[in-house]
Design a protein around this motif. Structure first.
Motif, PDB file in Angstrom:
ATOM      1  N   ASP A   1      -6.523   5.230   5.207  1.00  0.00           N
ATOM      2  CA  ASP A   1      -7.057   4.202   6.105  1.00  0.00           C
ATOM      3  C   ASP A   1      -7.059   4.688   7.549  1.00  0.00           C
ATOM      4  N   ILE A   2      -5.979   5.350   7.951  1.00  0.00           N
ATOM      5  CA  ILE A   2      -5.892   5.850   9.329  1.00  0.00           C
ATOM      6  C   ILE A   2      -6.954   6.915   9.578  1.00  0.00           C
TER       7      ILE A   2
ATOM      8  N   THR B   1       0.850  -1.199   0.000  1.00  0.00           N
ATOM      9  CA  THR B   1       0.000   0.000   0.000  1.00  0.00           C
ATOM     10  C   THR B   1       0.881   1.242   0.000  1.00  0.00           C
TER      11      THR B   1
ATOM     12  N   GLU C   1      -2.506   5.742   0.680  1.00  0.00           N
ATOM     13  CA  GLU C   1      -3.531   4.776   1.072  1.00  0.00           C
ATOM     14  C   GLU C   1      -3.508   4.507   2.569  1.00  0.00           C
ATOM     15  N   ARG C   2      -2.307   4.445   3.151  1.00  0.00           N
ATOM     16  CA  ARG C   2      -2.207   4.228   4.604  1.00  0.00           C
ATOM     17  C   ARG C   2      -2.767   5.422   5.366  1.00  0.00           C
TER      18      ARG C   2
ATOM     19  N   ASN D   1      -9.683   7.338   7.968  1.00  0.00           N
ATOM     20  CA  ASN D   1     -11.000   6.700   7.906  1.00  0.00           C
ATOM     21  C   ASN D   1     -11.357   6.057   9.238  1.00  0.00           C
ATOM     22  N   VAL D   2     -10.414   5.343   9.851  1.00  0.00           N
ATOM     23  CA  VAL D   2     -10.652   4.706  11.146  1.00  0.00           C
ATOM     24  C   VAL D   2     -10.901   5.746  12.229  1.00  0.00           C
TER      25      VAL D   2
END
Length: 293
Positions: A12-13, A4, A8-9, A15-16
């Motif tokens: 994701d972070i 990734t 993208e990382r 988003n969480v």
């Protein structure tokens, strides 16, 4: 394995983190109500800021709620409205959806137009009140059941589900000598368990949370549903409604604030307990017809 990228990382972070914040914002009011309902009245009033745990853990508020005859009376009326109302809702909605799902029905499009028309336009509150009063439903629990016997959105939802059932099933039943009533109740409804579960949930929540119609049509306090009793407690701040006639004033003053939250919990938990049993059918029932193969 695909690596990734940094972007993208980071996505994701973020988003969480956003999802966790949304969960906290959504869940905290419920935590606050639970904590307040188990708190000591004096300590709760003195507390300032966020509340995650009861201040002076006690069951005094719940004890007062369950000793209140108005709450128990409201439960009895609401259970009658929910059980009888949902039964009538399911029967009439199923009959209407079955009829509208038939092929070669004369004037079906015109009938659907007038049904959908009611979703956007209505006669208003005064004609509605006059209609209910002219039918002599005023000041009866039937005024909360019969006028809302069929919900247009639910009717269209069930009709769409019935239209997705293969016609081969119906043709087989007809060859065996089945009539329309038999086809509906022994073929269609058993195959439509997901949408029936959604109907039970939608109509059940509608009846359980309804208070406005009760406030308009009911004058006899012995007929008040639970939500109207709760409304009188929270908005009118009626001490007699909260504690009953046989409770000392000093006790009422001690739990006057916390009993409001205990009443909210008592009126909310039963309908919340219904969701886990119907959740597995919810998405399938609501989304039916959204995709066509």
């Amino acid at each position: 394995m695909n690596k990734t990228s940094l972007g993208e990382r980071i996505f994701d972070i973020l988003n969480v983190v956003i999802m966790l914040l949304l969960i906290m914002v959504t869940l905290y009011p419920f935590i606050y109500i639970v904590a307040a309902s188990f708190s000591n009245g004096n300590q709760f009033i003195a507390h300032d800021g966020l509340l995650f745990w009861p201040e002076g853990f006690t069951f005094s508020a719940y004890d007062a709620v369950f000793r209140n005859p108005n709450i128990m009376m409201g439960y009895r009326n609401t259970l009658f409205i929910v059980v009888v109302g949902v039964t009538i809702n399911l029967i009439l909605t199923s009959l209407g959806a079955y009829f509208l799902s038939r092929e070669n029905i004369m004037w079906k499009n015109g009938i659907m137009f007038f049904i959908v028309f009611t979703m956007f336009f209505n006669g208003g509150l005064i004609p509605f009140y006059l209609t209910v009063r002219s039918l002599e439903l005023h000041d009866t629990l039937w005024a909360l059941i019969l006028p809302s016997a069929i919900n247009t959105f639910n009717l269209i939802l069930m009709r769409t589900y019935f239209m997705s059932i293969p016609r081969d099933m119906e043709e087989s039943a007809v060859m065996d000598g089945a009539g329309h009533i038999t086809i509906l109740f022994r073929v269609y409804l058993p195959l439509a368990i997901p949408v029936v579960a959604v109907m039970i949930l939608f109509y059940g929540v509608q009846h359980w949370n309804s208070w406005f119609q009760a406030n308009i049509f009911l004058r006899n306090k012995e007929l008040f549903p639970l939500q109207l009793v709760l409304r009188n407690i929270l908005i009118d701040n009626n001490m007699e409604m909260m504690m009953g006639n046989n409770v000392a004033i000093n006790e009422a003053q001690n739990v006057a604030e916390t009993i409001k939250y205990a009443t909210i919990m008592v009126s909310t938990i039963p309908i919340l307990a219904l969701y886990p049993f119907l959740q597995k059918y919810f998405v399938k029932g609501v989304m039916v017809g959204a995709l066509k193969g």
